[in-house]
Design a protein around this motif. Structure first.
Motif, PDB file in Angstrom:
ATOM      1  N   ALA A   2       0.840  -1.196   0.000  1.00 40.18           N
ATOM      2  CA  ALA A   2       0.000   0.000   0.000  1.00 40.18           C
ATOM      3  C   ALA A   2       0.878   1.251   0.000  1.00 40.18           C
ATOM      4  O   ALA A   2       1.992   1.246   0.528  1.00 40.18           O
ATOM      5  CB  ALA A   2      -0.908   0.000   1.215  1.00 40.18           C
ATOM      6  N   ALA A   3       0.374   2.301  -0.561  1.00 42.82           N
ATOM      7  CA  ALA A   3       1.184   3.499  -0.757  1.00 42.82           C
ATOM      8  C   ALA A   3       1.477   4.205   0.557  1.00 42.82           C
ATOM      9  O   ALA A   3       2.531   4.812   0.714  1.00 42.82           O
ATOM     10  CB  ALA A   3       0.483   4.447  -1.712  1.00 42.82           C
ATOM     11  N   ILE A   8       6.974  -1.469   7.173  1.00 41.14           N
ATOM     12  CA  ILE A   8       7.957  -2.273   6.457  1.00 41.14           C
ATOM     13  C   ILE A   8       8.660  -3.126   7.496  1.00 41.14           C
ATOM     14  O   ILE A   8       9.079  -2.609   8.524  1.00 41.14           O
ATOM     15  CB  ILE A   8       8.998  -1.369   5.768  1.00 41.14           C
ATOM     16  CG1 ILE A   8       8.313  -0.358   4.851  1.00 41.14           C
ATOM     17  CG2 ILE A   8      10.012  -2.201   4.999  1.00 41.14           C
ATOM     18  CD1 ILE A   8       9.248   0.738   4.347  1.00 41.14           C
ATOM     19  N   SER A   9       8.781  -4.423   7.257  1.00 39.93           N
ATOM     20  CA  SER A   9       9.513  -5.250   8.208  1.00 39.93           C
ATOM     21  C   SER A   9      10.645  -5.984   7.499  1.00 39.93           C
ATOM     22  O   SER A   9      10.573  -6.250   6.297  1.00 39.93           O
ATOM     23  CB  SER A   9       8.582  -6.257   8.892  1.00 39.93           C
ATOM     24  OG  SER A   9       8.331  -7.356   8.047  1.00 39.93           O
ATOM     25  N   GLN A  69      15.830   2.073   2.175  1.00 41.28           N
ATOM     26  CA  GLN A  69      16.003   3.370   2.849  1.00 41.28           C
ATOM     27  C   GLN A  69      14.847   3.652   3.812  1.00 41.28           C
ATOM     28  O   GLN A  69      15.062   4.075   4.946  1.00 41.28           O
ATOM     29  CB  GLN A  69      16.081   4.484   1.793  1.00 41.28           C
ATOM     30  CG  GLN A  69      16.092   5.892   2.385  1.00 41.28           C
ATOM     31  CD  GLN A  69      17.458   6.319   2.859  1.00 41.28           C
ATOM     32  OE1 GLN A  69      18.358   6.479   2.059  1.00 41.28           O
ATOM     33  NE2 GLN A  69      17.631   6.467   4.167  1.00 41.28           N
ATOM     34  N   ARG A  70      13.623   3.377   3.358  1.00 42.02           N
ATOM     35  CA  ARG A  70      12.461   3.651   4.204  1.00 42.02           C
ATOM     36  C   ARG A  70      12.449   2.738   5.422  1.00 42.02           C
ATOM     37  O   ARG A  70      12.039   3.153   6.515  1.00 42.02           O
ATOM     38  CB  ARG A  70      11.156   3.492   3.407  1.00 42.02           C
ATOM     39  CG  ARG A  70      10.977   4.557   2.348  1.00 42.02           C
ATOM     40  CD  ARG A  70       9.499   4.825   2.041  1.00 42.02           C
ATOM     41  NE  ARG A  70       8.741   3.618   1.734  1.00 42.02           N
ATOM     42  CZ  ARG A  70       8.719   3.029   0.532  1.00 42.02           C
ATOM     43  NH1 ARG A  70       9.419   3.524  -0.470  1.00 42.02           N
ATOM     44  NH2 ARG A  70       8.015   1.939   0.341  1.00 42.02           N
ATOM     45  N   TRP A  71      12.934   1.509   5.215  1.00 40.10           N
ATOM     46  CA  TRP A  71      13.022   0.576   6.346  1.00 40.10           C
ATOM     47  C   TRP A  71      14.023   1.106   7.382  1.00 40.10           C
ATOM     48  O   TRP A  71      13.754   1.081   8.589  1.00 40.10           O
ATOM     49  CB  TRP A  71      13.420  -0.805   5.839  1.00 40.10           C
ATOM     50  CG  TRP A  71      13.665  -1.815   6.904  1.00 40.10           C
ATOM     51  CD1 TRP A  71      12.743  -2.387   7.725  1.00 40.10           C
ATOM     52  CD2 TRP A  71      14.942  -2.370   7.275  1.00 40.10           C
ATOM     53  NE1 TRP A  71      13.368  -3.270   8.581  1.00 40.10           N
ATOM     54  CE2 TRP A  71      14.712  -3.283   8.324  1.00 40.10           C
ATOM     55  CE3 TRP A  71      16.241  -2.192   6.815  1.00 40.10           C
ATOM     56  CZ2 TRP A  71      15.742  -4.003   8.929  1.00 40.10           C
ATOM     57  CZ3 TRP A  71      17.276  -2.913   7.409  1.00 40.10           C
ATOM     58  CH2 TRP A  71      17.012  -3.810   8.460  1.00 40.10           C
ATOM     59  N   VAL A  72      15.166   1.605   6.914  1.00 40.77           N
ATOM     60  CA  VAL A  72      16.158   2.192   7.825  1.00 40.77           C
ATOM     61  C   VAL A  72      15.548   3.389   8.547  1.00 40.77           C
ATOM     62  O   VAL A  72      15.642   3.509   9.775  1.00 40.77           O
ATOM     63  CB  VAL A  72      17.441   2.596   7.061  1.00 40.77           C
ATOM     64  CG1 VAL A  72      18.382   3.419   7.960  1.00 40.77           C
ATOM     65  CG2 VAL A  72      18.163   1.359   6.525  1.00 40.77           C
ATOM     66  N   PRO A  77      12.414  -2.106  11.714  1.00 41.74           N
ATOM     67  CA  PRO A  77      11.583  -3.107  12.388  1.00 41.74           C
ATOM     68  C   PRO A  77      11.883  -4.527  11.918  1.00 41.74           C
ATOM     69  O   PRO A  77      12.132  -4.737  10.728  1.00 41.74           O
ATOM     70  CB  PRO A  77      10.145  -2.698  12.042  1.00 41.74           C
ATOM     71  CG  PRO A  77      10.226  -1.659  10.992  1.00 41.74           C
ATOM     72  CD  PRO A  77      11.610  -1.116  10.971  1.00 41.74           C
ATOM     73  N   ALA A  78      11.877  -5.459  12.857  1.00 42.68           N
ATOM     74  CA  ALA A  78      12.187  -6.854  12.539  1.00 42.68           C
ATOM     75  C   ALA A  78      11.101  -7.467  11.694  1.00 42.68           C
ATOM     76  O   ALA A  78      11.346  -8.430  10.982  1.00 42.68           O
ATOM     77  CB  ALA A  78      12.367  -7.646  13.832  1.00 42.68           C
TER      78      ALA A  78
END
Ligand code: HEM
Length: 78
Positions: A2-3, A8-9, A69-72, A77-78
């Protein structure tokens, strides 16, 4: 995905981006299939993904690098 506001895991979104061959090639330095290893080396990994020098056989598409990048940015998150 989804936008907006989709969390994000590592397990669901990041780990599957790393191929078995990536993992094997990099195993001397760190384990790309290990959450802890990727967190510990996230700066170096992001740098290589961004400058396109890793994976050695072809840079990731920009949206894949942006996902990492967005996860960082989300605090990994695990
Ligand atoms: C998404 C996949 C990959 C990521 C995120 C990645 C990440 C990295 C990082 C962060 C380093 C620097 C390590 C350090 O200085 O401690 C590195 C080095 C290296 N990687 Fe990868 N790698 C990937 C895939 C591959 C593949 C497929 C190969 C196969 C040839 C490879 C070969 C190497 C080699 C030979 C080095 C050491 C020389 C150098 O720094 O350029 N990597 N990689």
């Amino acid at each position: 995905m989804a936008a907006t506001e989709q969390p994000i895991s590592y397990a669901q979104d990041i780990k599957p981006l790393f191929r078995e061959g990536d993992r094997e090639s990099m195993s001397a330095a760190f384990d790309l299939w290990s959450y802890d290893d990727v967190v510990q080396n996230s700066d170096a990994i992001l740098g290589k993904l961004r400058d396109g020098t890793m994976p050695c056989d072809g840079a990731w598409p920009e949206e894949q690098v942006d996902l990492f990048q967005r996860w960082v940015d989300a605090g990994m998150p695990a």
